[in-house]
Design a protein around this motif. Structure first.
Motif, PDB file in Angstrom:
ATOM      1  N   LEU A  79       6.261   4.250  -4.250  1.00 32.60           N
ATOM      2  CA  LEU A  79       5.299   3.653  -5.171  1.00 32.60           C
ATOM      3  C   LEU A  79       4.804   2.301  -4.671  1.00 32.60           C
ATOM      4  O   LEU A  79       3.597   2.071  -4.538  1.00 32.60           O
ATOM      5  CB  LEU A  79       5.931   3.504  -6.556  1.00 32.60           C
ATOM      6  CG  LEU A  79       5.074   2.830  -7.629  1.00 32.60           C
ATOM      7  CD1 LEU A  79       3.828   3.647  -7.907  1.00 32.60           C
ATOM      8  CD2 LEU A  79       5.895   2.630  -8.906  1.00 32.60           C
ATOM      9  N   VAL A  80       5.735   1.385  -4.389  1.00 30.89           N
ATOM     10  CA  VAL A  80       5.370   0.018  -4.028  1.00 30.89           C
ATOM     11  C   VAL A  80       4.708  -0.036  -2.644  1.00 30.89           C
ATOM     12  O   VAL A  80       3.628  -0.623  -2.481  1.00 30.89           O
ATOM     13  CB  VAL A  80       6.607  -0.906  -4.066  1.00 30.89           C
ATOM     14  CG1 VAL A  80       6.264  -2.292  -3.547  1.00 30.89           C
ATOM     15  CG2 VAL A  80       7.150  -0.978  -5.486  1.00 30.89           C
ATOM     16  N   VAL A  81       5.349   0.581  -1.648  1.00 32.54           N
ATOM     17  CA  VAL A  81       4.781   0.556  -0.306  1.00 32.54           C
ATOM     18  C   VAL A  81       3.530   1.429  -0.240  1.00 32.54           C
ATOM     19  O   VAL A  81       2.571   1.108   0.472  1.00 32.54           O
ATOM     20  CB  VAL A  81       5.818   0.995   0.739  1.00 32.54           C
ATOM     21  CG1 VAL A  81       5.216   0.970   2.148  1.00 32.54           C
ATOM     22  CG2 VAL A  81       7.043   0.094   0.686  1.00 32.54           C
ATOM     23  N   GLY A  82       3.513   2.537  -1.012  1.00 28.13           N
ATOM     24  CA  GLY A  82       2.306   3.357  -1.067  1.00 28.13           C
ATOM     25  C   GLY A  82       1.127   2.584  -1.620  1.00 28.13           C
ATOM     26  O   GLY A  82       0.012   2.634  -1.081  1.00 28.13           O
ATOM     27  N   ALA A  83       1.343   1.858  -2.707  1.00 22.81           N
ATOM     28  CA  ALA A  83       0.280   1.031  -3.281  1.00 22.81           C
ATOM     29  C   ALA A  83      -0.136  -0.061  -2.296  1.00 22.81           C
ATOM     30  O   ALA A  83      -1.335  -0.385  -2.162  1.00 22.81           O
ATOM     31  CB  ALA A  83       0.749   0.414  -4.593  1.00 22.81           C
ATOM     32  N   PHE A  84       0.841  -0.630  -1.589  1.00 21.44           N
ATOM     33  CA  PHE A  84       0.549  -1.638  -0.564  1.00 21.44           C
ATOM     34  C   PHE A  84      -0.328  -1.034   0.529  1.00 21.44           C
ATOM     35  O   PHE A  84      -1.294  -1.655   0.996  1.00 21.44           O
ATOM     36  CB  PHE A  84       1.860  -2.156   0.009  1.00 21.44           C
ATOM     37  CG  PHE A  84       1.705  -3.209   1.063  1.00 21.44           C
ATOM     38  CD1 PHE A  84       1.611  -4.553   0.717  1.00 21.44           C
ATOM     39  CD2 PHE A  84       1.658  -2.867   2.412  1.00 21.44           C
ATOM     40  CE1 PHE A  84       1.463  -5.533   1.696  1.00 21.44           C
ATOM     41  CE2 PHE A  84       1.519  -3.827   3.387  1.00 21.44           C
ATOM     42  CZ  PHE A  84       1.415  -5.172   3.033  1.00 21.44           C
ATOM     43  N   ALA A  85       0.001   0.194   0.972  1.00 21.21           N
ATOM     44  CA  ALA A  85      -0.778   0.866   2.020  1.00 21.21           C
ATOM     45  C   ALA A  85      -2.195   1.172   1.556  1.00 21.21           C
ATOM     46  O   ALA A  85      -3.145   1.094   2.344  1.00 21.21           O
ATOM     47  CB  ALA A  85      -0.072   2.152   2.446  1.00 21.21           C
ATOM     48  N   ASP A  86      -2.355   1.535   0.287  1.00 21.12           N
ATOM     49  CA  ASP A  86      -3.694   1.807  -0.243  1.00 21.12           C
ATOM     50  C   ASP A  86      -4.530   0.533  -0.333  1.00 21.12           C
ATOM     51  O   ASP A  86      -5.752   0.565  -0.158  1.00 21.12           O
ATOM     52  CB  ASP A  86      -3.593   2.455  -1.626  1.00 21.12           C
ATOM     53  CG  ASP A  86      -3.120   3.898  -1.562  1.00 21.12           C
ATOM     54  OD1 ASP A  86      -3.378   4.563  -0.541  1.00 21.12           O
ATOM     55  OD2 ASP A  86      -2.477   4.358  -2.532  1.00 21.12           O
ATOM     56  N   ARG A  87      -3.880  -0.587  -0.591  1.00 19.49           N
ATOM     57  CA  ARG A  87      -4.610  -1.848  -0.766  1.00 19.49           C
ATOM     58  C   ARG A  87      -4.837  -2.601   0.542  1.00 19.49           C
ATOM     59  O   ARG A  87      -5.894  -3.192   0.751  1.00 19.49           O
ATOM     60  CB  ARG A  87      -3.841  -2.760  -1.733  1.00 19.49           C
ATOM     61  CG  ARG A  87      -3.741  -2.218  -3.140  1.00 19.49           C
ATOM     62  CD  ARG A  87      -2.926  -3.158  -4.021  1.00 19.49           C
ATOM     63  NE  ARG A  87      -2.735  -2.614  -5.364  1.00 19.49           N
ATOM     64  CZ  ARG A  87      -2.113  -3.261  -6.346  1.00 19.49           C
ATOM     65  NH1 ARG A  87      -1.615  -4.461  -6.112  1.00 19.49           N
ATOM     66  NH2 ARG A  87      -1.979  -2.711  -7.534  1.00 19.49           N
ATOM     67  N   PHE A  88      -3.828  -2.588   1.430  1.00 22.45           N
ATOM     68  CA  PHE A  88      -3.884  -3.435   2.619  1.00 22.45           C
ATOM     69  C   PHE A  88      -3.887  -2.654   3.932  1.00 22.45           C
ATOM     70  O   PHE A  88      -3.941  -3.272   5.000  1.00 22.45           O
ATOM     71  CB  PHE A  88      -2.706  -4.416   2.609  1.00 22.45           C
ATOM     72  CG  PHE A  88      -2.690  -5.311   1.411  1.00 22.45           C
ATOM     73  CD1 PHE A  88      -3.564  -6.381   1.311  1.00 22.45           C
ATOM     74  CD2 PHE A  88      -1.809  -5.069   0.363  1.00 22.45           C
ATOM     75  CE1 PHE A  88      -3.553  -7.209   0.200  1.00 22.45           C
ATOM     76  CE2 PHE A  88      -1.788  -5.897  -0.752  1.00 22.45           C
ATOM     77  CZ  PHE A  88      -2.667  -6.968  -0.843  1.00 22.45           C
ATOM     78  N   GLY A  89      -3.804  -1.343   3.851  1.00 23.64           N
ATOM     79  CA  GLY A  89      -3.867  -0.534   5.065  1.00 23.64           C
ATOM     80  C   GLY A  89      -2.555   0.117   5.430  1.00 23.64           C
ATOM     81  O   GLY A  89      -1.472  -0.377   5.094  1.00 23.64           O
TER      82      GLY A  89
END
Length: 433
Positions: A79-89
């Motif tokens: 969830l957290v790293v996935g959201a990070f990947a969607d926002r920052f690459g």
């Protein structure tokens, strides 16, 4: 993602695409080498970290319980790293996950024994597994989407297969090193210090993976669009609010895949040791050989899925594990050939799932929420059904009811097979949104 017109590699993939495969795969190797080293060596270090109550299975049960605890951090990582990947690459997220995994491996390597530190020993072990669980959950979210988004048209199945090619290489390194150590060192040396060696190696090679990932090219334009103010930043649970049916589909797709995967690739050597008193070192050797066979199957079946589609492959996997676990595990004997045949036969059907799991999951969600949309429901399902497979199997053995374990695997295969047949549409030819 556009690529320059360079000469293709021997398998017909432009060299820029090969670099993308290497960036995802090498880091993934490091992640899973560290992750599986724990499982393969739990039978050696369990009595060093947990108090021995006189029941020989209690320390091992405790070790597998911590193995399961690590899995329950994976949804948070997804969830957290996935959201990070969607926002920052995707690239930034993959850099973060491999740093976490190296730190967790180093912490495991220096975990004190229970005799030296008392309760602090299992506490440190749990902390290390929590760090690794967060990393692995985030790694799947970022690396899966990165691989599929890097693929040219008609090759998403092939590129998807490298998720488990690299995972299996990590397992092979872990299993192979464990087998070498088990044969070179005595049981006493393995119990005292030998089990620490692979964790030290994992911490060191994580630096190599970090260096290689620096050369990757970003595959998502969403992060740049956010920076330029062209689109709004995706919310943490946007994937669930906007695409609840697709999130539920990933759960259904994954249930059978994860319990079958962790049973056949991770727990089966321990299962053989517990049920038919299979030799420890020999079971690790069988595991290493069968994992090599499993790795070779991945790209072959990934390419096949690009021709025949994802659904036929998943249905073949589902039916195989609906029918085979009970008779196959019932045939297991204290024979090298027996365990090797059973493990390899199961892996043929298992590879019909693993080779395309990244593709089918990524094809369900649009780019904007793909990493979190894939990472969270997948990792949650793996935590509930995959991470607990060794614990359930060992607990059933402790309760003198190990005969129920194959039925448990088949029951979950029935659930996923119904999803493949009745709820899943073919996604092979759909463009990524």
């Amino acid at each position: 993602m556009a690529t320059s017109p360079v000469a293709p590699s021997p398998v017909g993939i432009p060299r820029s695409r090969v670099r993308q495969l290497m960036a995802a795969s090498v880091g993934n190797v490091v992640e899973w080498f560290d992750w599986y080293t724990y499982s393969f060596l739990a039978i050696y270090f369990s009595k060093q970290i947990f108090p021995d109550t006189g029941d020989s299975l209690v320390p091992l049960l405790s070790s597998f319980a911590v193995f399961a605890v690590g899995f329950f951090m994976r949804p948070l990582g997804g969830l957290v790293v996935g959201a990070f990947a969607d926002r920052f690459g995707r690239k930034a997220a993959m850099t973060f996950t491999i740093i976490l995994m190296g730190a967790g491996s180093l912490l495991l390597a220096v975990t004190p024994t229970y005799a030296a530190a008392g309760l602090l020993a299992p506490i440190i072990l749990v902390l290390a597994r929590l760090i690794q669980g967060l990393s692995v959950g985030g790694e799947f979210a970022a690396a899966t989407t990165f691989l599929v988004e890097s693929a040219p048209p008609g090759r998403r199945g092939l590129f998807s297969s490298f998720q488990y090619v690299s995972t299996t290489i990590g397992q092979l390194l872990a299993s192979g090193l464990a087998a070498v150590l088990a044969n070179v060192l005595s049981d006493g040396d393995m119990n005292s210090y030998g089990w620490r060696i692979p964790f030290v190696i994992g911490a060191v090679i994580s630096l190599v993976g970090l260096w290689i990932r620096k050369g990757a090219e970003e595959t998502s334009t969403v992060a740049e669009d956010i920076r330029q103010g062209r689109v709004e930043r995706p919310k943490m649970f946007e994937f669930l609010l906007r695409y609840p049916t697709k999130a539920a589909l990933i759960v259904g797709i994954t249930v059978a895949g994860t319990v079958s995967y962790y049973t056949w690739t991770t727990f089966l050597p321990t299962y053989a040791q517990l049920t038919v008193k299979f030799d420890k070192a020999a079971s690790l050797e069988v595991g290493t050989i069968s994992l090599l066979f499993f790795m070779i199957l991945q790209p072959l079946l990934g390419m096949l899925s690009d021709k025949v589609g994802r659904r036929p492959m998943l249905i073949a996997f589902g039916l195989g594990f609906l029918i085979l676990p009970v008779p196959l595990l019932g045939m297991l004997s204290n024979s090298f050939a027996s365990l090797l045949l059973i493990q390899c036969l199961g892996m043929v059907f298992l590879a019909c799932y693993t080779s395309i799991a990244a593709a089918i999951n990524s094809e369900l969600f649009p780019t904007r929420v793909r990493a979190a949309g894939v990472g969270f429901p997948y990792s949650l399902t793996v935590a509930i059904f995959g991470g607990t497979a060794p614990l359930i199997g060992t607990a059933l053995q402790d309760a003198k009811a190990m005969y129920l374990f194959p039925w448990y695997v088949s029951a979950l295969a029935l659930v996923s097979t119904c999803v493949y047949v009745f709820a899943l549409k073919e996604t092979k030819d759909q463009p990524l949104a």
